[in-house]
Scaffold this motif. Structure first.
Motif, PDB file in Angstrom:
ATOM      1  N   LYS A 188      14.742   3.561 -88.040  1.00 43.53           N
ATOM      2  CA  LYS A 188      13.926   3.905 -89.200  1.00 43.53           C
ATOM      3  C   LYS A 188      12.617   4.588 -88.823  1.00 43.53           C
ATOM      4  CE  LYS A 188      11.925  -0.759 -89.486  1.00 43.53           C
ATOM      5  NZ  LYS A 188      11.827  -1.987 -90.321  1.00 43.53           N
ATOM      6  N   ASN A 189      12.186   4.405 -87.577  1.00 43.73           N
ATOM      7  CA  ASN A 189      10.941   5.050 -87.141  1.00 43.73           C
ATOM      8  C   ASN A 189      11.085   6.567 -87.045  1.00 43.73           C
ATOM      9  OD1 ASN A 189       9.659   2.532 -86.822  1.00 43.73           O
ATOM     10  ND2 ASN A 189      10.519   2.290 -84.776  1.00 43.73           N
ATOM     11  N   ALA A 190      12.321   7.054 -87.040  1.00 46.77           N
ATOM     12  CA  ALA A 190      12.567   8.481 -86.869  1.00 46.77           C
ATOM     13  C   ALA A 190      12.079   9.307 -88.055  1.00 46.77           C
ATOM     14  CB  ALA A 190      14.048   8.737 -86.638  1.00 46.77           C
ATOM     15  N   VAL A 191      11.879   8.671 -89.213  1.00 46.77           N
ATOM     16  CA  VAL A 191      11.479   9.437 -90.401  1.00 46.77           C
ATOM     17  C   VAL A 191       9.973   9.489 -90.592  1.00 46.77           C
ATOM     18  CG1 VAL A 191      13.648   9.004 -91.588  1.00 46.77           C
ATOM     19  CG2 VAL A 191      11.718   7.444 -91.936  1.00 46.77           C
ATOM     20  N   GLU A 192       9.219   8.871 -89.717  1.00 49.28           N
ATOM     21  CA  GLU A 192       7.766   8.907 -89.872  1.00 49.28           C
ATOM     22  C   GLU A 192       7.259  10.351 -89.785  1.00 49.28           C
ATOM     23  OE1 GLU A 192       3.718   6.812 -88.090  1.00 49.28           O
ATOM     24  OE2 GLU A 192       5.694   6.253 -87.305  1.00 49.28           O
ATOM     25  N   ALA A 225      20.660  19.024 -94.666  1.00 49.29           N
ATOM     26  CA  ALA A 225      19.722  19.661 -93.744  1.00 49.29           C
ATOM     27  C   ALA A 225      19.962  21.165 -93.704  1.00 49.29           C
ATOM     28  CB  ALA A 225      19.862  19.059 -92.345  1.00 49.29           C
ATOM     29  N   HIS A 226      19.083  21.878 -92.987  1.00 44.91           N
ATOM     30  CA  HIS A 226      19.215  23.320 -92.838  1.00 44.91           C
ATOM     31  C   HIS A 226      20.416  23.638 -91.953  1.00 44.91           C
ATOM     32  CE1 HIS A 226      18.137  27.358 -93.225  1.00 44.91           C
ATOM     33  NE2 HIS A 226      16.917  27.379 -92.698  1.00 44.91           N
ATOM     34  N   GLN A 227      20.896  24.882 -92.045  1.00 45.33           N
ATOM     35  CA  GLN A 227      21.998  25.319 -91.194  1.00 45.33           C
ATOM     36  C   GLN A 227      21.692  25.043 -89.732  1.00 45.33           C
ATOM     37  OE1 GLN A 227      22.763  29.446 -92.023  1.00 45.33           O
ATOM     38  NE2 GLN A 227      24.260  28.985 -93.618  1.00 45.33           N
ATOM     39  N   ARG A 228      22.717  24.541 -89.037  1.00 41.70           N
ATOM     40  CA  ARG A 228      22.663  24.240 -87.608  1.00 41.70           C
ATOM     41  C   ARG A 228      21.790  23.020 -87.276  1.00 41.70           C
ATOM     42  NH1 ARG A 228      23.136  29.873 -87.881  1.00 41.70           N
ATOM     43  NH2 ARG A 228      24.619  30.772 -86.386  1.00 41.70           N
ATOM     44  N   GLU A 229      21.252  22.356 -88.280  1.00 38.23           N
ATOM     45  CA  GLU A 229      20.404  21.188 -88.048  1.00 38.23           C
ATOM     46  C   GLU A 229      21.205  19.893 -88.204  1.00 38.23           C
ATOM     47  OE1 GLU A 229      17.493  21.006 -86.898  1.00 38.23           O
ATOM     48  OE2 GLU A 229      16.622  23.004 -87.139  1.00 38.23           O
ATOM     49  N   ASP A 230      22.422  19.885 -87.672  1.00 41.91           N
ATOM     50  CA  ASP A 230      23.261  18.697 -87.752  1.00 41.91           C
ATOM     51  C   ASP A 230      22.600  17.508 -87.056  1.00 41.91           C
ATOM     52  OD1 ASP A 230      26.489  19.800 -88.335  1.00 41.91           O
ATOM     53  OD2 ASP A 230      24.908  21.212 -87.854  1.00 41.91           O
ATOM     54  N   ALA A 231      21.899  17.765 -85.971  1.00 40.86           N
ATOM     55  CA  ALA A 231      21.234  16.677 -85.247  1.00 40.86           C
ATOM     56  C   ALA A 231      20.174  16.014 -86.122  1.00 40.86           C
ATOM     57  CB  ALA A 231      20.614  17.209 -83.963  1.00 40.86           C
ATOM     58  N   LEU A 232      19.399  16.814 -86.841  1.00 40.05           N
ATOM     59  CA  LEU A 232      18.400  16.250 -87.746  1.00 40.05           C
ATOM     60  C   LEU A 232      19.081  15.471 -88.863  1.00 40.05           C
ATOM     61  CD1 LEU A 232      15.489  15.952 -88.739  1.00 40.05           C
ATOM     62  CD2 LEU A 232      15.732  18.166 -89.908  1.00 40.05           C
ATOM     63  N   LEU A 233      20.191  15.985 -89.364  1.00 39.14           N
ATOM     64  CA  LEU A 233      20.942  15.298 -90.412  1.00 39.14           C
ATOM     65  C   LEU A 233      21.313  13.891 -89.957  1.00 39.14           C
ATOM     66  CD1 LEU A 233      22.513  15.840 -93.200  1.00 39.14           C
ATOM     67  CD2 LEU A 233      24.506  16.141 -91.732  1.00 39.14           C
ATOM     68  N   TYR A 234      21.868  13.766 -88.761  1.00 38.19           N
ATOM     69  CA  TYR A 234      22.255  12.455 -88.239  1.00 38.19           C
ATOM     70  C   TYR A 234      21.034  11.586 -87.955  1.00 38.19           C
ATOM     71  CZ  TYR A 234      27.284  13.275 -87.737  1.00 38.19           C
ATOM     72  OH  TYR A 234      28.623  13.482 -87.988  1.00 38.19           O
ATOM     73  N   THR A 235      19.947  12.178 -87.526  1.00 39.74           N
ATOM     74  CA  THR A 235      18.722  11.407 -87.264  1.00 39.74           C
ATOM     75  C   THR A 235      18.223  10.743 -88.535  1.00 39.74           C
ATOM     76  OG1 THR A 235      18.069  12.857 -85.431  1.00 39.74           O
ATOM     77  CG2 THR A 235      16.330  11.569 -86.483  1.00 39.74           C
ATOM     78  N   VAL A 236      18.134  11.523 -89.609  1.00 36.92           N
ATOM     79  CA  VAL A 236      17.651  10.987 -90.882  1.00 36.92           C
ATOM     80  C   VAL A 236      18.627   9.944 -91.416  1.00 36.92           C
ATOM     81  CG1 VAL A 236      17.040  11.552 -93.262  1.00 36.92           C
ATOM     82  CG2 VAL A 236      16.376  13.096 -91.406  1.00 36.92           C
ATOM     83  N   ALA A 237      19.916  10.233 -91.341  1.00 39.79           N
ATOM     84  CA  ALA A 237      20.919   9.299 -91.853  1.00 39.79           C
ATOM     85  C   ALA A 237      20.904   7.987 -91.077  1.00 39.79           C
ATOM     86  CB  ALA A 237      22.298   9.935 -91.799  1.00 39.79           C
ATOM     87  N   SER A 238      20.642   8.048 -89.763  1.00 40.93           N
ATOM     88  CA  SER A 238      20.595   6.809 -88.984  1.00 40.93           C
ATOM     89  C   SER A 238      19.424   5.943 -89.414  1.00 40.93           C
ATOM     90  CB  SER A 238      20.513   7.119 -87.484  1.00 40.93           C
ATOM     91  OG  SER A 238      19.275   7.717 -87.148  1.00 40.93           O
ATOM     92  N   ALA A 239      18.310   6.589 -89.791  1.00 37.50           N
ATOM     93  CA  ALA A 239      17.166   5.839 -90.308  1.00 37.50           C
ATOM     94  C   ALA A 239      17.507   5.199 -91.645  1.00 37.50           C
ATOM     95  CB  ALA A 239      15.965   6.765 -90.448  1.00 37.50           C
ATOM     96  N   ILE A 240      18.172   5.960 -92.512  1.00 37.59           N
ATOM     97  CA  ILE A 240      18.558   5.419 -93.819  1.00 37.59           C
ATOM     98  C   ILE A 240      19.531   4.261 -93.654  1.00 37.59           C
ATOM     99  CG2 ILE A 240      19.802   5.940 -95.951  1.00 37.59           C
ATOM    100  CD1 ILE A 240      18.622   8.754 -95.820  1.00 37.59           C
TER     101      ILE A 240
END
Length: 512
Positions: free
Chosen positions: A259-263, A467-482
């Protein structure tokens, strides 16, 4: 033995590596559960016990020899039946392809086989992936494991139901306008639509080529990431495949920090998407998740994207047009089963018309007719051309959104799992449940659905992250926080031997 199926895919992989279980035992447990439950749920259209057990036995022998194997080698998986599998019937849930056994594998299937994941079978779907409930399969609807009187979503309800009922820990789906994400919400599973081009479409039977994307279905985010890692990557057989490094999504989750990833993260809420008619509990759970994100340090940004209100009609101009073109080949002459009218010396055109009338179901016919009308010479610019121009405006608006935010979120669907006997005034009313998921397909964006609670009937709700195109890593980061933030609010799918009893209604005093 079937208790093994309670394990996640990564837990199964760990047990295999440690020698606590064999792949043969896992596959036998999966097959036993399919045999027991599939008659009532109808998640699988074909089961390949012989092939899955042969792969499992090979994995066990190689592991005993100390061979280096993929971490998920030996973990059973299912494949949506619009993704071709060599030697195993592929029908796209249509009578016109009934009995067709492909001579080749889709790229994603070849990659599963290279990693030695036993493929236990092919899952049900709306015919040619046209539908939002897996009600339009030529081989009968799939039932939702949470309540057999309700739909599991569509078109990939078979994959979602198979995972939710613990028949398999992993499955492949395809997403044209929400066909992975919407069933994920309705079955309490995780569904991911990666960036368009991240995963090869070679061997996936096309519905709308500019919108389709193969992706993973699982019961948790880490399993979905692990499956995406196997199937992603450049494929020279697919002209739309991205030729660039993808990276490991599982590693992203493992190093994200929860959850700290969304700060400090900017999370957008699109006003026009939130104007839709969501069920009360769907909206309430979404607002609660937003509050939890904000409490974890995310900045919630409310933005207006005027073009988004036109995403739904734009999609339903483009999809039928592309579907009409793609399905023209299934005529009983070039491709597909042939039906011949009972008359002397029928012409080729009569055979084609009779074949398509008998081979296609009502929803496929409806969309072919819509698409043919859109593509007529007198209508092309007014309908299809206008839709393409609007699609460009939607993409441009979303580009501007990502200048002001890192991701955007919404409820995944308007409502939770709906009963089969619901009243629907028109096909358009049924299509509306995909209204929140469609923009990501029009713009080729990565998006996923993750459970975030239950409603008053004890049915799962979900939040969509885009997320934006090619930002799959950010998508998973946010989802892991959620996933960490909402863990106490989420109810896992029930592990039962009998799914005839609906899930218990939520006690309002629980406040969830």
């Amino acid at each position: 033995m079937t208790d093994l199926m309670k394990l996640s895919a990564l837990e199964m992989a760990e047990a295999l590596r440690e020698g606590r279980v064999t792949s043969t035992e896992l596959v036998e447990a999966s097959l036993a559960r399919i045999e027991e439950l599939n008659p009532s749920i109808n998640a699988f259209l074909a089961v390949d016990a012989e092939g899955a057990l042969a792969t499992a036995q090979e994995v066990d022998e190689l592991r005993a020899q100390g061979a280096e194997l993929h971490p998920l080698a030996g973990v059973p998986v299912a494949v949506k039946d619009n993704i071709v599998t060599s030697g195993l019937e592929t029908t796209a849930a249509s009578r016109i392809l009934e009995g067709w056994v492909p001579p080749y594998d889709a790229t994603v299937v070849a990659r599963l086989k290279a990693a030695r994941l036993p493929i236990v079978g092919k899952t049900n779907l709306d015919e040619f992936a046209m539908g939002s409930g897996t009600e339009f399969s030529a081989f009968g609807p799939t039932k939702n494991p949470w309540d057999l009187k309700r739909a599991p979503g569509g078109s990939g309800g078979g994959s979602a139901a198979a995972v939710a009922s613990y028949m398999v820990p992993l499955a492949l789906g395809s997403d044209t306008g929400g066909s992975i994400r919407q069933p994920a919400m309705l079955t309490g599973t995780v569904g991911v639509k990666p960036t368009y081009g991240r995963i090869s479409r070679y061997g996936a039977i096309a519905l709308a080529s500019s919108l389709d994307q193969v992706g993973p279905v699982a019961r948790n985010l880490a399993d979905a990431a692990a499956l995406q890692d196997i199937i992603a990557g450049h494929d020279p057989k697919d002209a739309t495949s991205l030729n660039e490094e993808h990276g490991s999504m599982l590693q992203v989750i493992e190093t994200a920090g929860g959850k700290n990833a969304v700060e400090g993260l900017r999370v957008a809420v699109v006003n026009e998407i939130m104007e839709e008619n969501y069920d009360e509990d769907v909206r309430a759970n979404f607002e609660r998740t937003l509050a939890e994100l904000e409490a974890a340090g995310a900045k919630i940004v409310h933005l207006s994207l005027p073009s988004i209100k036109y995403a739904f009609p734009t999609y339903y101009m483009i999809l039928p047009a592309e579907a009409s073109s793609n399905l023209a080949r299934f005529d009983g002459i070039r491709y597909g089963t042939r039906w011949v009218p009972d008359k002397p010396n029928p012409t080729v055109n009569e055979v084609m018309a009779y074949t398509r009338d008998n081979g296609f179901g009502p929803e496929v016919k409806r969309r072919i007719i819509m698409g043919t009308r859109v593509l007529r010479a007198g209508n092309y610019d007014a309908y299809f051309g206008a839709a393409l121009r609007m699609r460009t405006l939607i993409r441009e608006d979303l580009e501007r959104l990502f200048e002001q935010a890192d991701v955007y979120v919404s409820p995944t669907a308007l409502g939770t799992a709906f009963p089969f006997e619901r009243e629907v005034k028109s096909p358009v009313e049924a299509y509306l449940n995909d209204v929140a998921t469609i923009p990501a397909n029009l713009a080729g964006l990565p998006a996923l659905s993750i459970p975030n609670g239950i409603d008053a009937n004890g049915l799962p709700t979900a939040i969509q992250v885009v997320a934006h195109q090619r930002e799959d890593a950010l998508l998973y980061t946010v989802a892991s926080a959620i996933e960490e933030l909402v863990a106490e609010d989420v109810v896992a799918p029930r592990y039962l031997d009998d799914y005839s009893t609906p899930a218990p209604a939520r006690n309002d005093s629980e406040g969830k």
